[in-house]
Motif scaffolding. Structure first.
Motif, PDB file in Angstrom:
ATOM      1  N   ILE A  73      -5.480  61.299   9.037  1.00 53.47           N
ATOM      2  CA  ILE A  73      -4.671  62.371   9.617  1.00 53.47           C
ATOM      3  C   ILE A  73      -5.654  63.421  10.102  1.00 53.47           C
ATOM      4  N   ASP A  75      -5.897  67.413  11.717  1.00 56.28           N
ATOM      5  CA  ASP A  75      -5.326  68.697  12.118  1.00 56.28           C
ATOM      6  C   ASP A  75      -6.133  69.196  13.302  1.00 56.28           C
ATOM      7  N   ILE A 125       0.496  59.197  15.848  1.00 54.05           N
ATOM      8  CA  ILE A 125       1.876  59.606  15.582  1.00 54.05           C
ATOM      9  C   ILE A 125       1.855  61.097  15.260  1.00 54.05           C
ATOM     10  N   ILE A 127       2.893  64.269  13.650  1.00 54.10           N
ATOM     11  CA  ILE A 127       3.645  64.613  12.449  1.00 54.10           C
ATOM     12  C   ILE A 127       4.227  66.017  12.559  1.00 54.10           C
ATOM     13  N   GLU A 128       3.403  66.956  13.035  1.00 54.54           N
ATOM     14  CA  GLU A 128       3.823  68.351  13.207  1.00 54.54           C
ATOM     15  C   GLU A 128       3.223  68.890  14.486  1.00 54.54           C
ATOM     16  N   GLN A 144       6.508  66.348  17.927  1.00 54.63           N
ATOM     17  CA  GLN A 144       6.755  65.753  16.620  1.00 54.63           C
ATOM     18  C   GLN A 144       7.570  64.470  16.754  1.00 54.63           C
ATOM     19  N   GLY A 145       7.069  63.391  16.155  1.00 56.97           N
ATOM     20  CA  GLY A 145       7.737  62.093  16.189  1.00 56.97           C
ATOM     21  C   GLY A 145       7.298  61.200  17.331  1.00 56.97           C
ATOM     22  N   ARG A 166      -0.665  68.356  13.679  1.00 54.88           N
ATOM     23  CA  ARG A 166      -1.093  67.341  12.707  1.00 54.88           C
ATOM     24  C   ARG A 166      -0.660  65.988  13.250  1.00 54.88           C
ATOM     25  N   ILE A 167      -1.633  65.098  13.385  1.00 54.06           N
ATOM     26  CA  ILE A 167      -1.364  63.784  13.957  1.00 54.06           C
ATOM     27  C   ILE A 167      -1.992  62.704  13.074  1.00 54.06           C
ATOM     28  N   ALA A 168      -1.246  61.647  12.821  1.00 53.89           N
ATOM     29  CA  ALA A 168      -1.729  60.508  12.050  1.00 53.89           C
ATOM     30  C   ALA A 168      -2.275  59.470  13.022  1.00 53.89           C
TER      31      ALA A 168
END
Length: 188
Positions: A73, A75, A125, A127-128, A144-145, A166-168
């Motif tokens: 993940i 940031d 992906i 996340i936020e 997001q999503g 925040r991205i995975a």
């Protein structure tokens, strides 16, 4: 952030092997606020399913190893005027800290100072927050999503919002199609 890693006991029963904060969290020196949370790595395909030690310990490495994968993940803080104007000069150091100095592709006329490329398939992906995927030609906003599938393309992440994104990422080692490899090499 909590990471749960499963494993097997001596009788083959499924158990929680690790439970807690990821042990390898790195803020990039040349990109303050950019934080990598290393969650897991594999080094072969197919992956060895064992009770081995945590593969995320040690130096950070942007791409997966040959035949490997990475789950992390990241940031990404908002871009600043200072970073957009002078960030390109810091990219060698930033990419050196994440184990791939050659990933940076930034040039004088690049659309963003974080332009880079890895020879991998990267699933991202959000996340936020929100992030803009900057390509050689064109851009795409992800919220997001939303999910992006990077196929070894030159790109950067521009955070044009006022909040951290925040991205995975799941990265899988890849090899360029020979025709695409020739095209990429001719651009260098």
């Amino acid at each position: 952030m909590k990471r749960i890693v499963t494993g097997h006991d001596a009788q083959g029963n499924a158990v929680v092997a690790m439970d807690g904060v990821p042990p390898n969290i790195v803020e990039l020196n040349n990109l303050p606020g950019t934080v990598f949370y290393e969650l897991w790595k594999t080094h072969t395909m197919p992956a060895v399913l064992d009770n081995g030690p945590d593969p995320t310990l040690g130096a950070l490495r942007l791409p997966p190893t040959a035949g490997g994968t990475v789950v992390r993940i990241v940031d990404i803080p908002p871009d600043t005027a200072e970073f957009l104007a002078h960030g390109a000069a810091k990219m060698q150091g930033a990419f050196a800290q994440i184990g791939d100095v050659h990933a940076s592709t930034v040039k004088k006329d690049s659309p963003h100072p974080l332009m880079h490329r890895t020879e991998s398939v990267d699933y991202g992906i959000v996340i936020e927050g929100e992030i803009t995927l900057v390509m050689d030609l064109g851009e795409a906003v992800l919220k997001q999503g939303d999910v992006v599938i990077q196929r070894g393309t030159n790109h950067a992440w521009a955070n044009r919002s006022d909040k951290v994104c925040r991205i995975a990422f799941i990265l899988i080692d890849g090899r360029y199609d020979p025709e695409i490899k020739v095209q990429i090499e001719s651009q260098s």
